[in-house]
Design a protein around this motif. Structure first.
Motif, PDB file in Angstrom:
ATOM      1  N   LEU A  52      49.003  39.275  43.831  1.00 54.24           N
ATOM      2  CA  LEU A  52      48.761  37.834  43.673  1.00 54.24           C
ATOM      3  C   LEU A  52      48.713  37.225  45.062  1.00 54.24           C
ATOM      4  N   ALA A  53      47.559  36.671  45.420  1.00 52.82           N
ATOM      5  CA  ALA A  53      47.432  36.005  46.726  1.00 52.82           C
ATOM      6  C   ALA A  53      47.386  34.502  46.471  1.00 52.82           C
ATOM      7  N   GLY A  54      46.178  33.892  46.550  1.00 54.86           N
ATOM      8  CA  GLY A  54      46.087  32.460  46.240  1.00 54.86           C
ATOM      9  C   GLY A  54      46.090  32.186  44.740  1.00 54.86           C
TER      10      GLY A  54
ATOM     11  N   ASP B 117      53.503  39.083  44.064  1.00 50.52           N
ATOM     12  CA  ASP B 117      53.168  37.972  44.957  1.00 50.52           C
ATOM     13  C   ASP B 117      53.289  38.423  46.415  1.00 50.52           C
ATOM     14  N   LEU B 118      52.225  38.213  47.202  1.00 47.21           N
ATOM     15  CA  LEU B 118      52.195  38.699  48.592  1.00 47.21           C
ATOM     16  C   LEU B 118      52.680  37.658  49.594  1.00 47.21           C
ATOM     17  N   GLN B 119      53.184  36.526  49.136  1.00 44.40           N
ATOM     18  CA  GLN B 119      53.437  35.421  50.070  1.00 44.40           C
ATOM     19  C   GLN B 119      54.631  35.622  51.006  1.00 44.40           C
TER      20      GLN B 119
ATOM     21  N   ARG C 265      44.790  31.289  54.613  1.00 40.44           N
ATOM     22  CA  ARG C 265      44.014  30.472  53.641  1.00 40.44           C
ATOM     23  C   ARG C 265      42.642  30.120  54.202  1.00 40.44           C
ATOM     24  N   LEU C 266      41.668  30.010  53.305  1.00 42.63           N
ATOM     25  CA  LEU C 266      40.315  29.647  53.746  1.00 42.63           C
ATOM     26  C   LEU C 266      40.318  28.269  54.403  1.00 42.63           C
ATOM     27  N   GLY C 267      41.191  27.367  53.930  1.00 46.32           N
ATOM     28  CA  GLY C 267      41.284  26.033  54.520  1.00 46.32           C
ATOM     29  C   GLY C 267      41.683  26.119  55.995  1.00 46.32           C
TER      30      GLY C 267
ATOM     31  N   VAL D 181      38.080  39.025  50.137  1.00 45.67           N
ATOM     32  CA  VAL D 181      37.546  40.365  50.425  1.00 45.67           C
ATOM     33  C   VAL D 181      37.719  41.275  49.209  1.00 45.67           C
ATOM     34  N   ALA D 182      38.913  41.244  48.602  1.00 43.80           N
ATOM     35  CA  ALA D 182      39.168  42.123  47.442  1.00 43.80           C
ATOM     36  C   ALA D 182      38.251  41.763  46.283  1.00 43.80           C
ATOM     37  N   GLU D 183      37.947  40.503  46.125  1.00 45.42           N
ATOM     38  CA  GLU D 183      37.119  40.047  45.005  1.00 45.42           C
ATOM     39  C   GLU D 183      35.654  40.446  45.194  1.00 45.42           C
ATOM     40  N   ALA D 184      35.187  40.491  46.462  1.00 41.51           N
ATOM     41  CA  ALA D 184      33.831  40.973  46.806  1.00 41.51           C
ATOM     42  C   ALA D 184      32.729  40.266  46.031  1.00 41.51           C
ATOM     43  N   ASP D 185      32.834  38.967  45.912  1.00 41.97           N
ATOM     44  CA  ASP D 185      31.839  38.196  45.161  1.00 41.97           C
ATOM     45  C   ASP D 185      30.457  38.325  45.829  1.00 41.97           C
ATOM     46  N   PRO D 186      29.413  38.677  45.041  1.00 45.38           N
ATOM     47  CA  PRO D 186      28.076  38.877  45.639  1.00 45.38           C
ATOM     48  C   PRO D 186      27.514  37.617  46.292  1.00 45.38           C
ATOM     49  N   ASP D 187      28.028  36.444  45.895  1.00 45.29           N
ATOM     50  CA  ASP D 187      27.516  35.181  46.445  1.00 45.29           C
ATOM     51  C   ASP D 187      28.349  34.661  47.613  1.00 45.29           C
ATOM     52  N   SER D 188      29.319  35.439  48.075  1.00 43.22           N
ATOM     53  CA  SER D 188      30.247  34.912  49.087  1.00 43.22           C
ATOM     54  C   SER D 188      29.592  34.791  50.468  1.00 43.22           C
ATOM     55  N   LEU D 189      29.405  33.547  50.871  1.00 44.83           N
ATOM     56  CA  LEU D 189      28.866  33.257  52.203  1.00 44.83           C
ATOM     57  C   LEU D 189      29.840  33.722  53.278  1.00 44.83           C
TER      58      LEU D 189
ATOM     59  N   GLY E 194      42.831  49.176  47.874  1.00 45.76           N
ATOM     60  CA  GLY E 194      44.265  49.233  48.131  1.00 45.76           C
ATOM     61  C   GLY E 194      44.747  47.889  48.629  1.00 45.76           C
ATOM     62  N   LEU E 195      45.984  47.879  49.129  1.00 47.23           N
ATOM     63  CA  LEU E 195      46.585  46.635  49.590  1.00 47.23           C
ATOM     64  C   LEU E 195      46.005  46.253  50.964  1.00 47.23           C
ATOM     65  N   ILE E 196      45.320  45.112  51.012  1.00 43.43           N
ATOM     66  CA  ILE E 196      44.722  44.651  52.272  1.00 43.43           C
ATOM     67  C   ILE E 196      45.813  43.976  53.098  1.00 43.43           C
TER      68      ILE E 196
HETATM   69  C1  LIG Z   1      36.127  27.171  40.699  1.00 40.91           C
HETATM   70  C2  LIG Z   1      36.017  28.446  41.479  1.00 40.91           C
HETATM   71  C3  LIG Z   1      34.917  28.627  42.305  1.00 40.91           C
HETATM   72  C4  LIG Z   1      34.772  29.802  43.045  1.00 40.91           C
HETATM   73  N1  LIG Z   1      33.706  29.924  43.860  1.00 40.91           N
HETATM   74  C5  LIG Z   1      33.600  31.026  44.647  1.00 40.91           C
HETATM   75  C6  LIG Z   1      32.542  31.150  45.585  1.00 40.91           C
HETATM   76  O1  LIG Z   1      31.715  30.267  45.735  1.00 40.91           O
HETATM   77  N2  LIG Z   1      32.467  32.275  46.327  1.00 40.91           N
HETATM   78  C7  LIG Z   1      33.416  33.263  46.204  1.00 40.91           C
HETATM   79  O2  LIG Z   1      33.317  34.261  46.901  1.00 40.91           O
HETATM   80  N3  LIG Z   1      34.436  33.185  45.324  1.00 40.91           N
HETATM   81  C8  LIG Z   1      34.544  32.090  44.552  1.00 40.91           C
HETATM   82  N4  LIG Z   1      35.580  31.990  43.667  1.00 40.91           N
HETATM   83  C9  LIG Z   1      36.497  33.122  43.538  1.00 40.91           C
HETATM   84  C10 LIG Z   1      37.776  33.014  44.364  1.00 40.91           C
HETATM   85  O3  LIG Z   1      38.205  31.697  44.558  1.00 40.91           O
HETATM   86  C11 LIG Z   1      37.667  33.641  45.707  1.00 40.91           C
HETATM   87  O4  LIG Z   1      37.222  34.960  45.615  1.00 40.91           O
HETATM   88  C12 LIG Z   1      39.021  33.529  46.379  1.00 40.91           C
HETATM   89  O5  LIG Z   1      38.832  33.510  47.726  1.00 40.91           O
HETATM   90  C13 LIG Z   1      40.066  34.509  45.911  1.00 40.91           C
HETATM   91  O6  LIG Z   1      41.206  34.363  46.753  1.00 40.91           O
HETATM   92  P1  LIG Z   1      42.679  34.226  46.188  1.00 40.91           P
HETATM   93  O7  LIG Z   1      43.570  34.304  47.381  1.00 40.91           O
HETATM   94  O8  LIG Z   1      42.827  33.047  45.311  1.00 40.91           O
HETATM   95  O9  LIG Z   1      42.785  35.581  45.372  1.00 40.91           O
HETATM   96  P2  LIG Z   1      43.634  35.953  44.078  1.00 40.91           P
HETATM   97  O10 LIG Z   1      43.136  35.224  42.874  1.00 40.91           O
HETATM   98  O11 LIG Z   1      45.085  35.884  44.339  1.00 40.91           O
HETATM   99  O12 LIG Z   1      43.182  37.477  44.008  1.00 40.91           O
HETATM  100  C14 LIG Z   1      41.833  37.840  43.793  1.00 40.91           C
HETATM  101  C15 LIG Z   1      41.740  39.369  43.636  1.00 40.91           C
HETATM  102  O13 LIG Z   1      42.054  39.983  44.865  1.00 40.91           O
HETATM  103  C16 LIG Z   1      43.199  40.830  44.730  1.00 40.91           C
HETATM  104  N5  LIG Z   1      43.946  40.663  45.979  1.00 40.91           N
HETATM  105  C17 LIG Z   1      44.362  39.494  46.520  1.00 40.91           C
HETATM  106  N6  LIG Z   1      44.929  39.725  47.723  1.00 40.91           N
HETATM  107  C18 LIG Z   1      44.863  41.058  47.945  1.00 40.91           C
HETATM  108  C19 LIG Z   1      45.282  41.908  49.009  1.00 40.91           C
HETATM  109  N7  LIG Z   1      45.877  41.433  50.116  1.00 40.91           N
HETATM  110  N8  LIG Z   1      45.033  43.235  48.901  1.00 40.91           N
HETATM  111  C20 LIG Z   1      44.419  43.735  47.816  1.00 40.91           C
HETATM  112  N9  LIG Z   1      43.999  42.986  46.766  1.00 40.91           N
HETATM  113  C21 LIG Z   1      44.223  41.660  46.826  1.00 40.91           C
HETATM  114  C22 LIG Z   1      43.921  40.312  43.496  1.00 40.91           C
HETATM  115  O14 LIG Z   1      44.725  41.270  42.890  1.00 40.91           O
HETATM  116  C23 LIG Z   1      42.736  39.934  42.627  1.00 40.91           C
HETATM  117  O15 LIG Z   1      42.177  41.071  42.021  1.00 40.91           O
HETATM  118  C24 LIG Z   1      35.746  30.831  42.914  1.00 40.91           C
HETATM  119  C25 LIG Z   1      36.868  30.638  42.095  1.00 40.91           C
HETATM  120  C26 LIG Z   1      37.018  29.461  41.380  1.00 40.91           C
HETATM  121  C27 LIG Z   1      38.246  29.278  40.511  1.00 40.91           C
END
Ligand SMILES: Cc1cc2nc3c(=O)[nH]c(=O)nc-3n(C[C@H](O)[C@H](O)[C@H](O)COP(=O)(O)OP(=O)(O)OC[C@H]3O[C@@H](n4cnc5c(N)ncnc54)[C@H](O)[C@@H]3O)c2cc1C
Length: 248
Positions: free
Chosen positions: A28-30, A50-52, A73-75, A109-117, A155-157
């Motif tokens: 759990l990150a953000g 929780d990694l905090q 944080r991205l902010g 990075v872990a989420e690897a969203d294809p649209d991530s700028l 794995g754990l980033i």
């Molecule tokens: C309304 C909304 C809009 C969004 N729009 C975008 C967008 O435009 N582009 C985009 O890319 N994403 C988007 N997202 C997805 C998401 O917000 C991002 O991918 C975000 O940066 C995830 O970060 P987080 O810290 O909240 O991750 P979390 O929700 O805490 O974790 C996300 C994933 O990563 C894993 N993880 C977290 N930290 C680590 C770590 N250190 N090591 C290994 N695994 C880890 C978690 O287990 C989980 O599988 C959106 C989400 C929402 C709710």
């Protein structure tokens, strides 16, 4: 109504890795993805780790590179002058402000969203991902971001490092300027040449050869067909490269 079955808050990396080695546990990150997923996707529930409290929330300069803990944080990235202008802009454009102050670079990075700028901007800045390896090994293992996104080494980033040098540019097309781009091109002109990365054309953001971009076959959806995305990629790549060269 299953949801989060247990909450763990480790205070060091080995403890976190040990907790995560058990089944049905997730970092759990953000929480912007994990929390909604825990409620919807896994009806049997999940335990969160929780990694905090791991001290992964600092940004440091390491020679010519900048190293960000996974919990930065991205902010904070969007205002950090040690990062490049395109990294700051991509972090700002990734999410609305409330979520930006919650979401972390590790989660992105872990989420690897294809649209991530932001991931595309990291790719052109030679980003490397450090994964935790456990106390028996060196303690960590670096992998290029491109290999991490497309490969099996997860794995754990622990942190993400990048070379902030170079002159960058972002060219993007979305349904509105505020929407997540359908396709975006991020270019960076560095001492070693032009680097180019694309979003919206593959299952993750990808880096491509700026001198001879590959023939793309993007997955289409309601926002844009495959041929439309391929066309956008060509036009936006040329624009981003030109702007990175001229500094516009
Ligand atoms: C309304 C909304 C809009 C969004 N729009 C975008 C967008 O435009 N582009 C985009 O890319 N994403 C988007 N997202 C997805 C998401 O917000 C991002 O991918 C975000 O940066 C995830 O970060 P987080 O810290 O909240 O991750 P979390 O929700 O805490 O974790 C996300 C994933 O990563 C894993 N993880 C977290 N930290 C680590 C770590 N250190 N090591 C290994 N695994 C880890 C978690 O287990 C989980 O599988 C959106 C989400 C929402 C709710």
């Amino acid at each position: 109504m299953p949801s989060v079955l247990a909450y763990h808050r480790p205070t060091n990396l080995d403890e976190a890795a040990e907790l995560l080695s058990q089944p049905n546990r997730t970092p759990l990150a953000g929480g912007t993805v994990v929390v909604p997923k825990a409620r919807k996707v896994k009806p049997e529930g999940v335990e969160v780790v929780d990694l905090q409290s791991l001290g992964l929330d600092t940004v440091e300069t390491d020679g010519s590179r900048v190293r960000m803990g996974a919990m930065v944080r991205l902010g904070d990235m969007s205002t950090d002058s040690r990062l490049s202008a395109i990294i700051r802009e991509a972090a700002r454009r990734e999410l609305p402000s409330a979520l930006r102050n919650q979401a972390t670079i590790g989660g992105t990075v872990a989420e690897a969203d294809p649209d991530s700028l932001l991931l595309a901007a990291l790719l052109v800045h030679d980003a490397k991902v450090t994964l935790h390896q456990g106390s028996d090994d060196q303690g960590s293992d670096d992998v290029g971001l491109g290999d991490y996104l497309t490969g099996d080494r997860k794995g754990l980033i622990v942190n993400i490092s990048l070379d902030p040098s170079g002159q960058g540019s972002i060219a993007a097309t979305g349904r509105t300027p505020a929407d997540v781009p359908i396709v975006a091109a991020v270019a960076c002109f560095t001492d070693s040449g032009m680097r180019l990365a694309l979003t919206g054309v593959a299952s993750t953001p990808i880096e491509v050869d700026s001198a001879s971009p590959p023939k793309l076959d993007p997955p289409g959806d309601f926002r844009g067909s495959s041929s439309y995305r391929a066309h956008l990629a060509e036009v936006l790549s040329a624009r981003a490269i030109q702007d990175a060269k001229t500094g516009n």
